[in-house]
Design a protein around this motif. Structure first.
Motif, PDB file in Angstrom:
ATOM      1  N   GLU A 113      26.276  80.779  10.890  1.00  0.00           N
ATOM      2  CA  GLU A 113      24.810  80.718  11.025  1.00  0.00           C
ATOM      3  C   GLU A 113      24.131  79.924   9.912  1.00  0.00           C
ATOM      4  OE1 GLU A 113      22.579  84.313  11.747  1.00  0.00           O
ATOM      5  OE2 GLU A 113      24.160  85.072  13.051  1.00  0.00           O
ATOM      6  N   ILE A 114      24.846  79.665   8.821  1.00  0.00           N
ATOM      7  CA  ILE A 114      24.192  79.062   7.641  1.00  0.00           C
ATOM      8  C   ILE A 114      23.331  77.833   7.972  1.00  0.00           C
ATOM      9  CG2 ILE A 114      24.609  77.863   5.440  1.00  0.00           C
ATOM     10  CD1 ILE A 114      26.914  79.853   4.955  1.00  0.00           C
ATOM     11  N   PRO A 115      23.854  76.839   8.722  1.00  0.00           N
ATOM     12  CA  PRO A 115      23.011  75.654   8.956  1.00  0.00           C
ATOM     13  C   PRO A 115      21.748  75.979   9.743  1.00  0.00           C
ATOM     14  CG  PRO A 115      25.284  75.250   9.625  1.00  0.00           C
ATOM     15  CD  PRO A 115      25.176  76.705   9.329  1.00  0.00           C
ATOM     16  N   LEU A 116      21.763  77.073  10.484  1.00  0.00           N
ATOM     17  CA  LEU A 116      20.602  77.416  11.316  1.00  0.00           C
ATOM     18  C   LEU A 116      19.504  78.116  10.523  1.00  0.00           C
ATOM     19  CD1 LEU A 116      22.513  78.771  14.460  1.00  0.00           C
ATOM     20  CD2 LEU A 116      21.692  76.444  14.033  1.00  0.00           C
ATOM     21  N   LEU A 117      19.866  78.616   9.333  1.00  0.00           N
ATOM     22  CA  LEU A 117      18.886  79.359   8.533  1.00  0.00           C
ATOM     23  C   LEU A 117      17.724  78.471   8.114  1.00  0.00           C
ATOM     24  CD1 LEU A 117      21.277  81.395   6.205  1.00  0.00           C
ATOM     25  CD2 LEU A 117      20.006  82.223   8.193  1.00  0.00           C
ATOM     26  N   TYR A 118      18.003  77.169   8.028  1.00  0.00           N
ATOM     27  CA  TYR A 118      16.974  76.251   7.555  1.00  0.00           C
ATOM     28  C   TYR A 118      16.196  75.625   8.707  1.00  0.00           C
ATOM     29  CZ  TYR A 118      19.914  76.902   3.543  1.00  0.00           C
ATOM     30  OH  TYR A 118      20.642  77.477   2.545  1.00  0.00           O
ATOM     31  N   ARG A 119      16.467  76.081   9.916  1.00  0.00           N
ATOM     32  CA  ARG A 119      15.732  75.543  11.066  1.00  0.00           C
ATOM     33  C   ARG A 119      14.555  76.442  11.388  1.00  0.00           C
ATOM     34  NH1 ARG A 119      19.684  72.474  15.101  1.00  0.00           N
ATOM     35  NH2 ARG A 119      20.780  71.369  13.455  1.00  0.00           N
ATOM     36  N   LYS A 120      13.404  75.815  11.508  1.00  0.00           N
ATOM     37  CA  LYS A 120      12.220  76.602  11.839  1.00  0.00           C
ATOM     38  C   LYS A 120      12.250  76.996  13.318  1.00  0.00           C
ATOM     39  CE  LYS A 120       9.118  74.880   8.314  1.00  0.00           C
ATOM     40  NZ  LYS A 120       9.586  73.577   7.859  1.00  0.00           N
ATOM     41  N   ARG A 127      19.840  82.726  16.521  1.00  0.00           N
ATOM     42  CA  ARG A 127      20.864  82.205  15.602  1.00  0.00           C
ATOM     43  C   ARG A 127      22.207  82.870  15.883  1.00  0.00           C
ATOM     44  NH1 ARG A 127      16.982  82.841  11.297  1.00  0.00           N
ATOM     45  NH2 ARG A 127      18.080  84.708  10.639  1.00  0.00           N
ATOM     46  N   ARG A 128      22.160  84.175  16.063  1.00  0.00           N
ATOM     47  CA  ARG A 128      23.404  84.916  16.301  1.00  0.00           C
ATOM     48  C   ARG A 128      24.067  84.438  17.596  1.00  0.00           C
ATOM     49  NH1 ARG A 128      25.862  89.194  13.422  1.00  0.00           N
ATOM     50  NH2 ARG A 128      24.670  87.988  11.936  1.00  0.00           N
ATOM     51  N   LYS A 129      23.250  84.251  18.631  1.00  0.00           N
ATOM     52  CA  LYS A 129      23.784  83.822  19.925  1.00  0.00           C
ATOM     53  C   LYS A 129      24.467  82.454  19.778  1.00  0.00           C
ATOM     54  CE  LYS A 129      22.167  83.163  24.699  1.00  0.00           C
ATOM     55  NZ  LYS A 129      22.008  81.719  24.835  1.00  0.00           N
ATOM     56  N   MET A 130      23.807  81.518  19.088  1.00  0.00           N
ATOM     57  CA  MET A 130      24.382  80.182  18.918  1.00  0.00           C
ATOM     58  C   MET A 130      25.672  80.248  18.102  1.00  0.00           C
ATOM     59  SD  MET A 130      20.834  78.110  18.207  1.00  0.00           S
ATOM     60  CE  MET A 130      21.462  76.450  17.938  1.00  0.00           C
ATOM     61  N   VAL A 159      36.560  78.114  11.712  1.00  0.00           N
ATOM     62  CA  VAL A 159      35.227  78.607  11.329  1.00  0.00           C
ATOM     63  C   VAL A 159      34.396  77.441  10.785  1.00  0.00           C
ATOM     64  CG1 VAL A 159      33.922  80.159   9.828  1.00  0.00           C
ATOM     65  CG2 VAL A 159      36.108  80.920  10.798  1.00  0.00           C
ATOM     66  N   ALA A 160      35.036  76.616   9.961  1.00  0.00           N
ATOM     67  CA  ALA A 160      34.325  75.460   9.386  1.00  0.00           C
ATOM     68  C   ALA A 160      33.865  74.508  10.492  1.00  0.00           C
ATOM     69  CB  ALA A 160      35.233  74.731   8.397  1.00  0.00           C
ATOM     70  N   ILE A 161      34.683  74.361  11.526  1.00  0.00           N
ATOM     71  CA  ILE A 161      34.299  73.497  12.653  1.00  0.00           C
ATOM     72  C   ILE A 161      33.130  74.129  13.414  1.00  0.00           C
ATOM     73  CG2 ILE A 161      35.074  72.548  14.870  1.00  0.00           C
ATOM     74  CD1 ILE A 161      37.917  72.358  13.477  1.00  0.00           C
ATOM     75  N   ALA A 162      33.218  75.438  13.656  1.00  0.00           N
ATOM     76  CA  ALA A 162      32.123  76.127  14.361  1.00  0.00           C
ATOM     77  C   ALA A 162      30.816  75.957  13.587  1.00  0.00           C
ATOM     78  CB  ALA A 162      32.453  77.614  14.528  1.00  0.00           C
ATOM     79  N   ARG A 163      30.891  76.080  12.266  1.00  0.00           N
ATOM     80  CA  ARG A 163      29.681  75.942  11.447  1.00  0.00           C
ATOM     81  C   ARG A 163      29.113  74.513  11.540  1.00  0.00           C
ATOM     82  NH1 ARG A 163      30.444  76.814   5.200  1.00  0.00           N
ATOM     83  NH2 ARG A 163      31.606  74.921   5.621  1.00  0.00           N
ATOM     84  N   ALA A 164      30.028  73.534  11.617  1.00  0.00           N
ATOM     85  CA  ALA A 164      29.558  72.138  11.681  1.00  0.00           C
ATOM     86  C   ALA A 164      28.906  71.808  13.019  1.00  0.00           C
ATOM     87  CB  ALA A 164      30.722  71.194  11.413  1.00  0.00           C
ATOM     88  N   ILE A 165      29.350  72.465  14.088  1.00  0.00           N
ATOM     89  CA  ILE A 165      28.836  72.094  15.418  1.00  0.00           C
ATOM     90  C   ILE A 165      27.758  73.042  15.933  1.00  0.00           C
ATOM     91  CG2 ILE A 165      31.009  70.960  16.049  1.00  0.00           C
ATOM     92  CD1 ILE A 165      31.705  73.357  17.812  1.00  0.00           C
ATOM     93  N   VAL A 166      27.491  74.136  15.202  1.00  0.00           N
ATOM     94  CA  VAL A 166      26.599  75.172  15.737  1.00  0.00           C
ATOM     95  C   VAL A 166      25.200  74.642  16.042  1.00  0.00           C
ATOM     96  CG1 VAL A 166      25.824  76.051  13.469  1.00  0.00           C
ATOM     97  CG2 VAL A 166      25.868  77.582  15.436  1.00  0.00           C
ATOM     98  N   GLY A 167      24.738  73.684  15.259  1.00  0.00           N
ATOM     99  CA  GLY A 167      23.385  73.148  15.476  1.00  0.00           C
ATOM    100  C   GLY A 167      23.369  71.923  16.363  1.00  0.00           C
ATOM    101  N   LYS A 168      24.487  71.635  17.046  1.00  0.00           N
ATOM    102  CA  LYS A 168      24.598  70.459  17.910  1.00  0.00           C
ATOM    103  C   LYS A 168      24.118  69.191  17.196  1.00  0.00           C
ATOM    104  CE  LYS A 168      25.381  72.814  21.990  1.00  0.00           C
ATOM    105  NZ  LYS A 168      25.186  74.163  21.567  1.00  0.00           N
ATOM    106  N   PRO A 169      24.786  68.835  16.100  1.00  0.00           N
ATOM    107  CA  PRO A 169      24.342  67.678  15.322  1.00  0.00           C
ATOM    108  C   PRO A 169      24.529  66.375  16.089  1.00  0.00           C
ATOM    109  CG  PRO A 169      26.501  68.386  14.585  1.00  0.00           C
ATOM    110  CD  PRO A 169      26.038  69.404  15.572  1.00  0.00           C
ATOM    111  N   ARG A 170      23.657  65.403  15.807  1.00  0.00           N
ATOM    112  CA  ARG A 170      23.799  64.097  16.447  1.00  0.00           C
ATOM    113  C   ARG A 170      24.897  63.285  15.779  1.00  0.00           C
ATOM    114  NH1 ARG A 170      17.975  61.821  15.900  1.00  0.00           N
ATOM    115  NH2 ARG A 170      18.888  59.979  16.831  1.00  0.00           N
ATOM    116  N   LEU A 171      25.218  63.669  14.558  1.00  0.00           N
ATOM    117  CA  LEU A 171      26.254  62.965  13.806  1.00  0.00           C
ATOM    118  C   LEU A 171      27.200  64.002  13.225  1.00  0.00           C
ATOM    119  CD1 LEU A 171      27.333  60.388  12.409  1.00  0.00           C
ATOM    120  CD2 LEU A 171      25.626  60.766  10.624  1.00  0.00           C
ATOM    121  N   LEU A 172      28.472  63.883  13.554  1.00  0.00           N
ATOM    122  CA  LEU A 172      29.450  64.843  13.054  1.00  0.00           C
ATOM    123  C   LEU A 172      30.489  64.103  12.226  1.00  0.00           C
ATOM    124  CD1 LEU A 172      30.512  67.821  13.188  1.00  0.00           C
ATOM    125  CD2 LEU A 172      31.959  67.069  15.066  1.00  0.00           C
TER     126      LEU A 172
END
Ligand code: ATP
Ligand code: MG
Length: 238
Positions: A113-120, A127-130, A159-172
């Motif tokens: 969830e960490i990357p999502l904490l900074y999303r308004k 966040r939990r669902k994503m 887990v590190a991969i899940a964290r990287a993709i959780v916010g559906k980044p445009r650049l991975l």
């Protein structure tokens, strides 16, 4: 012939990176000219110490070159304020580190969830669902309440991969995302990356030592001793 200008996500021009410690200077990257187009899936290969992680860190705006320019969507990164850079890193870029960088006293799901904490505008429940969806994608639904130290190396990597993709980044940007995984799990992670690339139009740069996985990407960039020595566009690429 008309020249087709693909919009470039990232463009490095004359990039050089020198690491300086007390007595030693290491030229980690030298005269790197590299453009990554929107929607491309690029792999970066090369021997240990050749500069792959250094290159990925610069592509991910986590580090700055000693010389040369970096442009994101055609805009020189030097012109972004620190605040703008922080927002871009958080909202647009997902990063899988070679050494995972998990927070050991947070449970797996909280790490993701960490990357999502900074999303308004996202509630805790959203966040939990994503996070749970991302963990399901990497096959870790049964480990969400564990702590990283209770997981195997390959599971921590997922887990590190899940964290990287959780916010559906445009650049991975992924530094050997399948390095500790067996070939079956490696293939599953590659399927996830290919889905992100094709369905979500994410642009991906991945460091890998695996010729077979690299062969499934659009382009292989080989580096040796800090230089790009070859770039092969693969025939199945559009
Ligand atoms: N923070 C640092 N300080 C000093 N030297 C560094 C630093 N990080 C990397 N280097 C040096 O820069 C060079 C490139 O390192 P880099 O980590 O980019 O290699 P790599 O291709 O990712 O290797 P590997 O496959 O082992 O991960 C190496 O010689 C390394 O020792
Ligand atoms: Mg590395």
């Amino acid at each position: 012939m008309t020249t087709i200008h693909q919009p470039s996500v990232l463009a490095l021009t004359g990039v050089e990176k020198v690491y300086r410690t007390d007595k030693l200077e290491t030229l980690a990257l030298s005269n790197i000219n590299l453009t990554i187009a929107a929607g491309e899936f690029v792999s970066i290969m090369g021997p240990s110490g050749s500069g792959k992680s250094t290159l990925l860190n610069i592509l991910g705006l986590l580090d700055v070159p000693s010389q040369g320019g970096v442009a994101l969507h055609g805009k020189n990164v030097e012109n972004f304020s620190d605040k703008e850079l922080a927002v871009i890193r958080n909202q647009e870029i997902g990063f899988v580190f070679q050494s995972f960088h998990l927070v050991n006293d947070l449970r797996v799901v909280d790490n993701v969830e960490i990357p999502l904490l900074y999303r308004k505008g996202l509630s805790g429940a959203e966040r939990r669902k994503m996070a749970l969806e991302a963990l399901e994608m990497v096959g870790l639904s049964s480990r969400t309440k564990h702590f990283p130290s209770q997981l195997s190396g390959g599971q921590q990597q997922r887990v590190a991969i899940a964290r990287a993709i959780v916010g559906k980044p445009r650049l991975l940007l992924a530094d050997e995302p399948t390095g500790n995984l067996d070939s079956k799990m490696g293939d599953e992670i590659m399927n996830i990356l290919h889905t992100l690339n094709t369905s979500h139009h994410a642009t991906i740069a991945m460091v890998t030592h695996d010729d077979r996985l690299a062969a499934a990407t659009d382009r292989i960039i080989r580096i040796f001793d800090g230089h790009i020595v070859s770039t092969s566009v693969l025939s199945h690429a559009a």
